[in-house]
Write an enzyme that holds these catalytic residues in place. Structure first.
Site, PDB file in Angstrom:
ATOM      1  N   ARG A   1      -1.448  56.767  22.052  1.00  0.00           N
ATOM      2  CA  ARG A   1      -2.901  56.708  22.164  1.00  0.00           C
ATOM      3  C   ARG A   1      -3.313  57.744  23.200  1.00  0.00           C
ATOM      4  O   ARG A   1      -3.127  57.562  24.395  1.00  0.00           O
ATOM      5  CB  ARG A   1      -3.352  55.316  22.596  1.00  0.00           C
ATOM      6  CG  ARG A   1      -4.861  55.136  22.569  1.00  0.00           C
ATOM      7  CD  ARG A   1      -5.275  53.792  23.172  1.00  0.00           C
ATOM      8  NE  ARG A   1      -4.722  52.662  22.468  1.00  0.00           N
ATOM      9  CZ  ARG A   1      -5.239  52.119  21.368  1.00  0.00           C
ATOM     10  NH1 ARG A   1      -6.338  52.631  20.837  1.00  0.00           N
ATOM     11  NH2 ARG A   1      -4.677  51.077  20.798  1.00  0.00           N
TER      12      ARG A   1
ATOM     13  N   ARG B   1      -0.272  49.161   9.804  1.00  0.00           N
ATOM     14  CA  ARG B   1      -0.162  49.851  11.089  1.00  0.00           C
ATOM     15  C   ARG B   1       0.981  49.312  11.928  1.00  0.00           C
ATOM     16  O   ARG B   1       1.469  49.993  12.826  1.00  0.00           O
ATOM     17  CB  ARG B   1      -1.469  49.762  11.870  1.00  0.00           C
ATOM     18  CG  ARG B   1      -1.874  48.398  12.303  1.00  0.00           C
ATOM     19  CD  ARG B   1      -3.140  48.457  13.164  1.00  0.00           C
ATOM     20  NE  ARG B   1      -2.910  49.162  14.409  1.00  0.00           N
ATOM     21  CZ  ARG B   1      -3.779  49.993  14.979  1.00  0.00           C
ATOM     22  NH1 ARG B   1      -4.937  50.228  14.382  1.00  0.00           N
ATOM     23  NH2 ARG B   1      -3.519  50.575  16.119  1.00  0.00           N
TER      24      ARG B   1
ATOM     25  N   GLU C   1      -7.120  54.530   5.832  1.00  0.00           N
ATOM     26  CA  GLU C   1      -7.658  53.170   5.899  1.00  0.00           C
ATOM     27  C   GLU C   1      -7.866  52.681   4.475  1.00  0.00           C
ATOM     28  O   GLU C   1      -8.129  53.472   3.565  1.00  0.00           O
ATOM     29  CB  GLU C   1      -9.014  53.145   6.615  1.00  0.00           C
ATOM     30  CG  GLU C   1      -8.978  53.503   8.074  1.00  0.00           C
ATOM     31  CD  GLU C   1      -8.776  52.287   8.969  1.00  0.00           C
ATOM     32  OE1 GLU C   1      -9.129  51.172   8.546  1.00  0.00           O
ATOM     33  OE2 GLU C   1      -8.259  52.480  10.074  1.00  0.00           O
TER      34      GLU C   1
ATOM     35  N   LYS D   1     -15.524  56.289  10.900  1.00  0.00           N
ATOM     36  CA  LYS D   1     -14.592  55.274  11.380  1.00  0.00           C
ATOM     37  C   LYS D   1     -14.902  53.993  10.629  1.00  0.00           C
ATOM     38  O   LYS D   1     -15.971  53.410  10.788  1.00  0.00           O
ATOM     39  CB  LYS D   1     -14.704  55.046  12.878  1.00  0.00           C
ATOM     40  CG  LYS D   1     -13.622  54.076  13.358  1.00  0.00           C
ATOM     41  CD  LYS D   1     -13.682  53.775  14.806  1.00  0.00           C
ATOM     42  CE  LYS D   1     -12.436  52.989  15.215  1.00  0.00           C
ATOM     43  NZ  LYS D   1     -12.072  51.916  14.283  1.00  0.00           N
TER      44      LYS D   1
ATOM     45  N   GLU E   1     -15.176  62.369  11.405  1.00  0.00           N
ATOM     46  CA  GLU E   1     -14.975  61.550  10.212  1.00  0.00           C
ATOM     47  C   GLU E   1     -15.530  60.148  10.436  1.00  0.00           C
ATOM     48  O   GLU E   1     -15.662  59.695  11.579  1.00  0.00           O
ATOM     49  CB  GLU E   1     -13.472  61.424   9.910  1.00  0.00           C
ATOM     50  CG  GLU E   1     -12.739  62.731   9.774  1.00  0.00           C
ATOM     51  CD  GLU E   1     -11.229  62.562   9.855  1.00  0.00           C
ATOM     52  OE1 GLU E   1     -10.524  63.541   9.569  1.00  0.00           O
ATOM     53  OE2 GLU E   1     -10.766  61.457  10.233  1.00  0.00           O
TER      54      GLU E   1
ATOM     55  N   LYS F   1     -12.745  57.715  19.392  1.00  0.00           N
ATOM     56  CA  LYS F   1     -13.579  56.884  18.518  1.00  0.00           C
ATOM     57  C   LYS F   1     -14.920  56.635  19.186  1.00  0.00           C
ATOM     58  O   LYS F   1     -15.002  56.338  20.374  1.00  0.00           O
ATOM     59  CB  LYS F   1     -12.875  55.566  18.180  1.00  0.00           C
ATOM     60  CG  LYS F   1     -12.342  54.782  19.358  1.00  0.00           C
ATOM     61  CD  LYS F   1     -11.502  53.605  18.878  1.00  0.00           C
ATOM     62  CE  LYS F   1     -10.876  52.872  20.053  1.00  0.00           C
ATOM     63  NZ  LYS F   1      -9.986  51.768  19.605  1.00  0.00           N
TER      64      LYS F   1
ATOM     65  N   PHE G   1      -7.109  60.128   5.808  1.00  0.00           N
ATOM     66  CA  PHE G   1      -7.627  61.065   6.812  1.00  0.00           C
ATOM     67  C   PHE G   1      -6.558  61.951   7.431  1.00  0.00           C
ATOM     68  O   PHE G   1      -6.875  62.787   8.274  1.00  0.00           O
ATOM     69  CB  PHE G   1      -8.391  60.329   7.912  1.00  0.00           C
ATOM     70  CG  PHE G   1      -7.652  59.184   8.551  1.00  0.00           C
ATOM     71  CD1 PHE G   1      -6.562  59.401   9.386  1.00  0.00           C
ATOM     72  CD2 PHE G   1      -8.068  57.881   8.335  1.00  0.00           C
ATOM     73  CE1 PHE G   1      -5.902  58.346   9.987  1.00  0.00           C
ATOM     74  CE2 PHE G   1      -7.408  56.815   8.933  1.00  0.00           C
ATOM     75  CZ  PHE G   1      -6.324  57.049   9.764  1.00  0.00           C
TER      76      PHE G   1
ATOM     77  N   ARG H   1      -5.487  49.810   8.478  1.00  0.00           N
ATOM     78  CA  ARG H   1      -4.738  51.065   8.528  1.00  0.00           C
ATOM     79  C   ARG H   1      -3.557  50.991   7.554  1.00  0.00           C
ATOM     80  O   ARG H   1      -2.840  49.989   7.494  1.00  0.00           O
ATOM     81  CB  ARG H   1      -4.218  51.275   9.962  1.00  0.00           C
ATOM     82  CG  ARG H   1      -3.567  52.631  10.247  1.00  0.00           C
ATOM     83  CD  ARG H   1      -4.598  53.680  10.524  1.00  0.00           C
ATOM     84  NE  ARG H   1      -3.988  54.935  10.942  1.00  0.00           N
ATOM     85  CZ  ARG H   1      -3.892  55.329  12.215  1.00  0.00           C
ATOM     86  NH1 ARG H   1      -4.333  54.539  13.193  1.00  0.00           N
ATOM     87  NH2 ARG H   1      -3.373  56.492  12.513  1.00  0.00           N
TER      88      ARG H   1
END
Length: 388
Positions: A234, A98, A127, A78, A76, A240, A165, A83
């Site tokens: 994470r 976020r 986003e 970025k 997808e 990314k 997303f 966010r």
């Protein structure tokens, strides 16, 4: 605290973390762990109107490396936006950043858009960004300015466009523990034209990356289709890919400038997050990329965060996150992190992130061209001049 609760209750730490992310209440999580163990922790569910920590991504060296790390993937765009997490229950809509700050009253166009989606209840991750007249992304700071303003003229001038997303809940069904393949199918049923550009198992991932860059975006995300939504973590399930490296680092101090920067706080001391919970670990300095506007802001703001000062610098509480662009890293004994940033420059401050969102020292080490050796100090035997 979470690790302590897990040890005391004799339950997996991951179960405690997940329950806390869903409950948002440490005492309730601890009581459940101590009284009912893993079974009680598993009872916590996503609740409409109560945000969960967003799943985070790790950097990849290249698109080829990211694709090689997983089997079936979604690729997808970025985007360089903000966010958001949106919750809808009937006509009631909430929008969160976020950092889980509610901004519903500032983004009325997003509320109306989510209220019109073809569902009764939904939680979407995505986003949002402001676009220029030709459809290209406006600077990140302009998007962020909308989260603090309800002025009608600014809302009209900077309408936000969402790109979703992920789907964490749809019409009574929680999807956090479903694989991305299922969540993506639910997302496509509900997001319509607001789906982020991308493809599931794309035939030509390189074309997607090229398209994202041509449209003015940062790069692409590569996501494992069998991965669950790991709230607040994470990991490597989401990777990314950008044409240049960026890191979100913590500002530890700033040195007083010289020459035309005399009287301004300039050269930043930068730290990476310690994944074990200790203080940020210094990995470099930079004064590159600082505009006159940023120099003025730093000089006014940093003394408010000062813990101590000396003749050359002001040392700060570790609260500010700054996005740094760099050519890479190299091993170095100059800084406690054992690495130094190469040609580091400031892109922007990240008011949408707190220090828990900063990149870890492990993420910085992952950018080394080879595993660090105790006898290797880089081509110059220390820090590259551009890192200063």
């Amino acid at each position: 605290m979470l690790d302590g609760i897990a040890a005391a209750a004799g339950v997996p730490a991951e179960a405690v973390r997940r329950a806390f992310m869903l409950s948002g209440r440490l005492p309730a999580t601890a009581r459940a762990a101590m009284s009912g163990g893993s079974a009680a922790l598993a009872e916590f569910r996503l609740q409409l109107g109560r945000p969960v920590r967003p799943m985070l991504a790790s950097p990849a060296e290249s698109l080829a490396d990211a694709l090689a790390e997983h089997g079936a993937v979604a690729v997808e765009y970025k985007m360089d936006g903000a966010r958001i997490q949106v919750h809808r229950d009937g006509d009631e809509v909430h929008v969160y950043t976020r950092t889980l700050r509610e901004v519903t009253e500032h983004v009325t166009e997003l509320v109306e858009l989510v209220r019109a989606l073809p569902c009764c209840s939904v939680v979407l991750d995505g986003e949002t960004l402001a676009l220029t007249d030709d459809g290209r992304p406006r600077p990140f700071q302009e998007t962020m300015s909308r989260f603090g303003s309800t002025r009608e003229e600014q809302v009209r001038a900077l309408l936000l466009r969402p790109y979703f997303f992920d789907c964490l809940h749809l019409d009574g069904a929680d999807l956090l523990d479903a694989p991305l393949r299922e969540r993506n199918a639910a997302l496509r049923r509900v997001a319509g034209e607001h789906l982020i550009p991308g493809e599931v198992e794309p035939a030509d991932p390189e074309a997607l990356l090229a398209g994202a860059l041509d449209a003015g975006h940062e790069g692409v995300m590569v996501k494992a289709l069998d991965s669950v939504y790991s709230a607040g973590r994470r990991g490597r399930a989401w990777l990314k890919v950008k044409p240049v490296h960026t890191l979100d680092l913590v500002v530890l101090a700033a040195e007083w400038g010289h020459g035309r920067r005399r009287g301004y706080l300039s050269n930043l001391h930068l730290g990476a997050r310690d994944p074990d919970g200790g203080p940020p670990i210094m990995v470099g300095k930079t004064f590159k990329g600082l505009t006159d506007e940023l120099l003025t802001w730093q000089t006014e703001r940093f003394p408010e965060l000062a813990t101590r000062r000396d003749d050359g610098a002001v040392y700060l509480r570790p609260e500010l996150v700054v996005e740094i662009e760099l050519d890479g890293v190299q091993t170095s004994t100059r800084y406690p992190g054992g690495v130094a940033l190469r040609f580091a420059r400031v892109l922007r401050y990240r008011p949408d992130k707190d220090t828990a969102d900063a990149d870890t020292i492990d993420a910085v080490h992952a950018l080394l061209p080879a595993p660090p050796s105790p006898h290797h100090q880089g081509p110059l035997g220390g820090e590259h001049p551009g890192a200063r």
